[in-house]
Design a protein around this motif. Structure first.
Motif, PDB file in Angstrom:
ATOM      1  N   ILE A   1       1.669   3.910   1.701  1.00 56.28           N
ATOM      2  CA  ILE A   1       1.851   4.549   3.003  1.00 56.28           C
ATOM      3  C   ILE A   1       3.184   5.247   3.399  1.00 56.28           C
ATOM      4  O   ILE A   1       3.178   5.655   4.577  1.00 56.28           O
ATOM      5  CB  ILE A   1       1.291   3.397   4.001  1.00 56.28           C
ATOM      6  N   SER A   2       4.080   5.054   2.407  1.00 62.10           N
ATOM      7  CA  SER A   2       5.448   5.481   2.603  1.00 62.10           C
ATOM      8  C   SER A   2       5.949   6.037   1.448  1.00 62.10           C
ATOM      9  O   SER A   2       5.809   5.637   0.582  1.00 62.10           O
ATOM     10  CB  SER A   2       6.214   4.750   3.549  1.00 62.10           C
TER      11      SER A   2
ATOM     12  N   LEU B   1      -3.891   2.527   9.116  1.00 62.16           N
ATOM     13  CA  LEU B   1      -3.032   3.014   8.312  1.00 62.16           C
ATOM     14  C   LEU B   1      -3.647   4.234   7.347  1.00 62.16           C
ATOM     15  O   LEU B   1      -4.800   4.346   7.157  1.00 62.16           O
ATOM     16  CB  LEU B   1      -2.872   2.010   6.933  1.00 62.16           C
ATOM     17  N   ASN B   2      -2.806   5.236   7.077  1.00 68.62           N
ATOM     18  CA  ASN B   2      -3.102   6.448   6.368  1.00 68.62           C
ATOM     19  C   ASN B   2      -2.576   6.190   4.968  1.00 68.62           C
ATOM     20  O   ASN B   2      -1.436   6.471   4.539  1.00 68.62           O
ATOM     21  CB  ASN B   2      -2.259   7.760   6.902  1.00 68.62           C
ATOM     22  N   VAL B   3      -3.440   5.812   4.256  1.00 72.07           N
ATOM     23  CA  VAL B   3      -3.053   5.389   2.857  1.00 72.07           C
ATOM     24  C   VAL B   3      -3.225   6.695   1.855  1.00 72.07           C
ATOM     25  O   VAL B   3      -4.173   7.222   1.781  1.00 72.07           O
ATOM     26  CB  VAL B   3      -4.039   4.284   2.265  1.00 72.07           C
ATOM     27  N   MET B   4      -2.081   6.851   1.075  1.00 74.57           N
ATOM     28  CA  MET B   4      -2.386   8.089   0.293  1.00 74.57           C
ATOM     29  C   MET B   4      -3.301   7.865  -0.834  1.00 74.57           C
ATOM     30  O   MET B   4      -3.473   6.751  -1.311  1.00 74.57           O
ATOM     31  CB  MET B   4      -0.810   8.269  -0.486  1.00 74.57           C
TER      32      MET B   4
ATOM     33  N   GLN C   1       5.319  -1.186   6.224  1.00 80.54           N
ATOM     34  CA  GLN C   1       3.723  -1.445   6.163  1.00 80.54           C
ATOM     35  C   GLN C   1       3.225  -2.299   7.404  1.00 80.54           C
ATOM     36  O   GLN C   1       2.490  -2.160   8.083  1.00 80.54           O
ATOM     37  CB  GLN C   1       3.350  -2.057   5.013  1.00 80.54           C
TER      38      GLN C   1
ATOM     39  N   ALA D   1       3.531  -0.369  10.472  1.00 87.47           N
ATOM     40  CA  ALA D   1       2.369   0.755  10.775  1.00 87.47           C
ATOM     41  C   ALA D   1       0.973   0.070  11.078  1.00 87.47           C
ATOM     42  O   ALA D   1       0.278   0.416  11.853  1.00 87.47           O
ATOM     43  CB  ALA D   1       2.649   1.604   9.501  1.00 87.47           C
TER      44      ALA D   1
ATOM     45  N   LEU E   1       0.823  -1.310   0.238  1.00 84.78           N
ATOM     46  CA  LEU E   1       0.063   0.005   0.000  1.00 84.78           C
ATOM     47  C   LEU E   1       1.060   1.207   0.091  1.00 84.78           C
ATOM     48  O   LEU E   1       1.962   1.205   0.514  1.00 84.78           O
ATOM     49  CB  LEU E   1      -1.041   0.160   1.371  1.00 84.78           C
TER      50      LEU E   1
END
Length: 267
Positions: free
Chosen positions: A140-141, A219-222, A210, A213, A138
């Motif tokens: 997320i980073s 999770l803060n998914v972009m 991932q 986190a 995902l």
């Protein structure tokens, strides 16, 4: 092969190929042996399994692979085994090879593409964990966005013993240089050992982030637009290195780290 001694071959700065001219295979052997030692250094090994392979310079489709049964910290430039596209040993060696383990690698090497000269496949804890997730990697980073829109997936078919899987694996890889083997592990390719290793490092790090986190909370998914922009910026950053080769700066630094504790990979 006439093998120069280590003291004749300093590797300083970004000149990772500071070797006598005309012996491209020896350059490759040292780089690949170093990559095995670095996989061990970062704790990415799973006993004696997994492989890093590289196509030998020349017209013949020959490849270097680790001696099956040795730990990664026992791999050296001279004990890497040369094999053909079917995984058969083509030069005398006291060591066996893992024929079954080369099925995945031979699928990619079959493409004869410049971008797939080196293939790296690992069974890391974080990598296998993310490969086991339905949604896969995902965004997320920052590290994960390097693979946004450039990461392939291949469904698990068992421990890759059947040659007919090679066509499906290659089809799923497509034009990408990184792939998640679902329920299995990570795979990256490159035009050089440093490039493939840097790609493997980033993919493994993205998986570690991932897993960490997800264990910590939601999770803060972009969004797709932000992930795409970040991925494009990561590409631009890599292109800035192109004068010395993608991954060369990082790999040279890692070789200096290796040499501080053990130079036997050069032998």
């Amino acid at each position: 092969m006439d093998m120069p001694i280590a003291s004749e071959l300093p590797l300083t700065g970004v000149d990772i190929n500071a070797l006598p001219p005309g012996d491209g295979e020896w350059v490759l052997r040292r780089q690949l042996a170093a990559a095995y030692r670095l996989v061990d250094h970062f704790g990415w090994t799973e006993l004696i399994y997994g492989h890093l392979t590289a196509r030998v310079p020349g017209e013949a489709p020959h490849f270097l692979i680790n001696p099956f049964g040795l730990n990664y910290d026992e791999v050296t430039a001279s004990n890497l085994v040369k094999i053909d596209l079917d995984g058969k040993i083509v030069e005398p060696s006291p060591h066996p090879v893992n024929y079954a383990g080369f099925v995945i690698h031979s699928a990619v090497h079959m493409a004869h593409a410049e971008r797939h000269k080196v293939v790296m496949h690992t069974h890391t804890r974080a990598g296998m964990a993310v490969c086991a997730l339905k949604d896969g990697l995902l965004p997320i980073s920052m590290t994960a966005t390097a693979f946004h829109g450039k990461l392939s997936y291949h469904d698990y078919e068992g421990p890759s013993l059947d040659l007919d899987e090679r066509e499906r694996l290659l089809k799923n890889l497509g034009n990408n240089q990184a792939m998640m083997l679902r329920n299995h592990g990570l795979l990256t390719t490159g035009r050089s050992v440093p490039e493939a290793f840097l790609r493997l490092y980033r993919l493994e790090r993205a998986c570690q982030i991932q897993v960490d986190a997800a264990a910590a909370g939601a999770l803060n998914v972009m969004g797709d637009n932000l992930a795409a922009k970040s991925g494009a910026d990561m590409d631009r950053f890599s292109e800035m290195e192109s004068a010395v080769g993608i991954g060369d700066l990082e790999f040279a630094a890692l070789l200096r780290k290796l040499d501080k504790t053990d130079t036997s990979w050069r032998n």
